[in-house]
Motif scaffolding. Sequence first.
Motif, PDB file in Angstrom:
ATOM      1  N   UNK A 158      -1.652   2.208  -5.093  1.00  0.00           N
ATOM      2  CA  UNK A 158      -2.247   0.869  -5.074  1.00  0.00           C
ATOM      3  C   UNK A 158      -1.157  -0.187  -4.918  1.00  0.00           C
ATOM      4  N   UNK A 159      -0.035   0.067  -5.591  1.00  0.00           N
ATOM      5  CA  UNK A 159       1.096  -0.857  -5.496  1.00  0.00           C
ATOM      6  C   UNK A 159       1.545  -0.978  -4.025  1.00  0.00           C
ATOM      7  N   UNK A 160       1.620   0.153  -3.343  1.00  0.00           N
ATOM      8  CA  UNK A 160       2.063   0.147  -1.943  1.00  0.00           C
ATOM      9  C   UNK A 160       1.028  -0.520  -1.036  1.00  0.00           C
ATOM     10  N   UNK A 161      -0.261  -0.246  -1.289  1.00  0.00           N
ATOM     11  CA  UNK A 161      -1.306  -0.872  -0.470  1.00  0.00           C
ATOM     12  C   UNK A 161      -1.263  -2.400  -0.637  1.00  0.00           C
ATOM     13  N   UNK A 162      -1.050  -2.853  -1.866  1.00  0.00           N
ATOM     14  CA  UNK A 162      -0.974  -4.302  -2.121  1.00  0.00           C
ATOM     15  C   UNK A 162       0.217  -4.911  -1.375  1.00  0.00           C
ATOM     16  N   UNK A 163       1.331  -4.201  -1.381  1.00  0.00           N
ATOM     17  CA  UNK A 163       2.520  -4.701  -0.669  1.00  0.00           C
ATOM     18  C   UNK A 163       2.258  -4.770   0.835  1.00  0.00           C
ATOM     19  N   UNK A 164       1.537  -3.758   1.345  1.00  0.00           N
ATOM     20  CA  UNK A 164       1.207  -3.727   2.770  1.00  0.00           C
ATOM     21  C   UNK A 164       0.351  -4.938   3.133  1.00  0.00           C
ATOM     22  N   UNK A 165      -0.646  -5.232   2.295  1.00  0.00           N
ATOM     23  CA  UNK A 165      -1.524  -6.373   2.547  1.00  0.00           C
ATOM     24  C   UNK A 165      -0.732  -7.679   2.499  1.00  0.00           C
ATOM     25  N   UNK A 166       0.152  -7.796   1.512  1.00  0.00           N
ATOM     26  CA  UNK A 166       0.955  -9.018   1.379  1.00  0.00           C
ATOM     27  C   UNK A 166       1.830  -9.221   2.627  1.00  0.00           C
ATOM     28  N   UNK A 167       2.306  -8.125   3.187  1.00  0.00           N
ATOM     29  CA  UNK A 167       3.235  -8.208   4.309  1.00  0.00           C
ATOM     30  C   UNK A 167       2.518  -8.449   5.649  1.00  0.00           C
ATOM     31  N   UNK A 168       1.327  -7.837   5.799  1.00  0.00           N
ATOM     32  CA  UNK A 168       0.678  -7.839   7.113  1.00  0.00           C
ATOM     33  C   UNK A 168      -0.623  -8.639   7.162  1.00  0.00           C
ATOM     34  N   UNK A 169      -1.181  -8.950   5.994  1.00  0.00           N
ATOM     35  CA  UNK A 169      -2.488  -9.601   5.971  1.00  0.00           C
ATOM     36  C   UNK A 169      -3.639  -8.626   6.193  1.00  0.00           C
ATOM     37  N   UNK A 170      -3.319  -7.349   6.368  1.00  0.00           N
ATOM     38  CA  UNK A 170      -4.370  -6.348   6.597  1.00  0.00           C
ATOM     39  C   UNK A 170      -4.862  -5.838   5.239  1.00  0.00           C
ATOM     40  N   UNK A 171      -6.161  -5.990   5.016  1.00  0.00           N
ATOM     41  CA  UNK A 171      -6.737  -5.575   3.741  1.00  0.00           C
ATOM     42  C   UNK A 171      -6.928  -4.057   3.724  1.00  0.00           C
ATOM     43  N   UNK A 172      -6.619  -3.427   2.609  1.00  0.00           N
ATOM     44  CA  UNK A 172      -6.793  -1.975   2.492  1.00  0.00           C
ATOM     45  C   UNK A 172      -7.960  -1.700   1.538  1.00  0.00           C
ATOM     46  N   UNK A 173      -9.018  -1.107   2.065  1.00  0.00           N
ATOM     47  CA  UNK A 173     -10.176  -0.746   1.231  1.00  0.00           C
ATOM     48  C   UNK A 173     -10.097   0.753   0.924  1.00  0.00           C
ATOM     49  N   UNK A 174     -10.273   1.102  -0.345  1.00  0.00           N
ATOM     50  CA  UNK A 174     -10.084   2.504  -0.747  1.00  0.00           C
ATOM     51  C   UNK A 174     -11.390   3.111  -1.262  1.00  0.00           C
ATOM     52  N   UNK A 175     -11.676   4.321  -0.818  1.00  0.00           N
ATOM     53  CA  UNK A 175     -12.710   5.145  -1.446  1.00  0.00           C
ATOM     54  C   UNK A 175     -11.998   6.373  -1.986  1.00  0.00           C
ATOM     55  N   UNK A 176     -12.141   6.612  -3.309  1.00  0.00           N
ATOM     56  CA  UNK A 176     -11.449   7.771  -3.903  1.00  0.00           C
ATOM     57  C   UNK A 176     -12.438   8.873  -4.236  1.00  0.00           C
ATOM     58  N   UNK A 177     -12.091  10.096  -3.881  1.00  0.00           N
ATOM     59  CA  UNK A 177     -12.905  11.264  -4.246  1.00  0.00           C
ATOM     60  C   UNK A 177     -12.076  12.504  -3.970  1.00  0.00           C
TER      61      UNK A 177
END
Length: 333
Positions: free
Chosen positions: A32-51
């Motif tokens: 989650x930490x990495x996905x948040x950093x990716x969004x901060x850097x690129x503006x691309x939102x990361x939506x996650x489904x976990x299973x």
Amino acid sequence: MRYLILAFACSTHFLFAAEVNVYSHRHYEADQMLFDQFTAKTGIKVNIVKAGADALIKRLKIEGDKSPADILITADAGLLHIAKEEGVLQAVKSNILEQSIPSHLRDPESYWFGLTTRARVVVFAKDRVSAADVPSYESLTDKKWKGKILVRSSTNVYNQSLLASVIAHNGKAEAEIWAKGIVANMAHAPKGNDRDQVKDVVAGIGDIAIINTYYLGLLLNSPNPEEQKVGQAVGICFPKLAGAGTHINVSGAGITKSSKNIDNAIKLLEFLVSDESQRIFAEANYEYPVKPGVRWSDLLNAWGDFTPDTINLSKLGELNRDAVRVFQTADWR
Ligand SMILES: [Fe+2]
């Protein structure tokens, strides 16, 4: 007219909102930490489904072209290979991914890519065993380990991939003898997860446990002091398989066949193999970087260098069904 404008606004939002949808089997905070950093850097939102990976692969098949998923992440290369065989992934071309990830840690046809490496190793009670006592996976069937080995169920994919690699190196007949030998040496019938096996070693129920490396990291850094003590009471060793190297696996990702955000999906995977992200996987989740040259965390360095097996990990998927059958024959529950 107002409705028309609204409809137009919604559809442009739908078309142009930068996002990437991830179906993930991984359950670690570092992600989650990495996905948040990716969004901060690129503006691309990361939506996650976990299973679980099996459930996610099944879901991708049912959803077909209509699936919103762009990326499938699993904690095992064998499962990524199975996802490829099931037709839910697509091959993608990325020079960054190819240059960053050694070829044995990704699909030869670029349907999936390893993102982090983990070794399936032996931890042992420091007061009763030393690393030199476990030179190889094969040596675990020695009679001296009778009643001493702790390992989880054969329904677990980490064990299936370990056995698949025993099959790949030593052949099916030898693998069957090996699995039977492990069953004969078990301290008790398989139960619990990797961390539970370590707890049983420290409780004196057995002497050695087969686990993935990062679980020792998680114990040592647990908020629970009892778990920290468990981690501190064991040593770690990196046995060799067929004289080659230590069995490793990857957590990895493939881009789904249904992906509608392929560019964003590739960007995210490229971000995850950047030096910075690879460092975070090593620092925060005690995994080994897939990318050569990235500095390991202090803990990984303290465990010491080892020779990893370099078999292409797609073999683990190809031999998964054989491994499951051998486990049944060996009565490894
Ligand atoms: Fe795991």
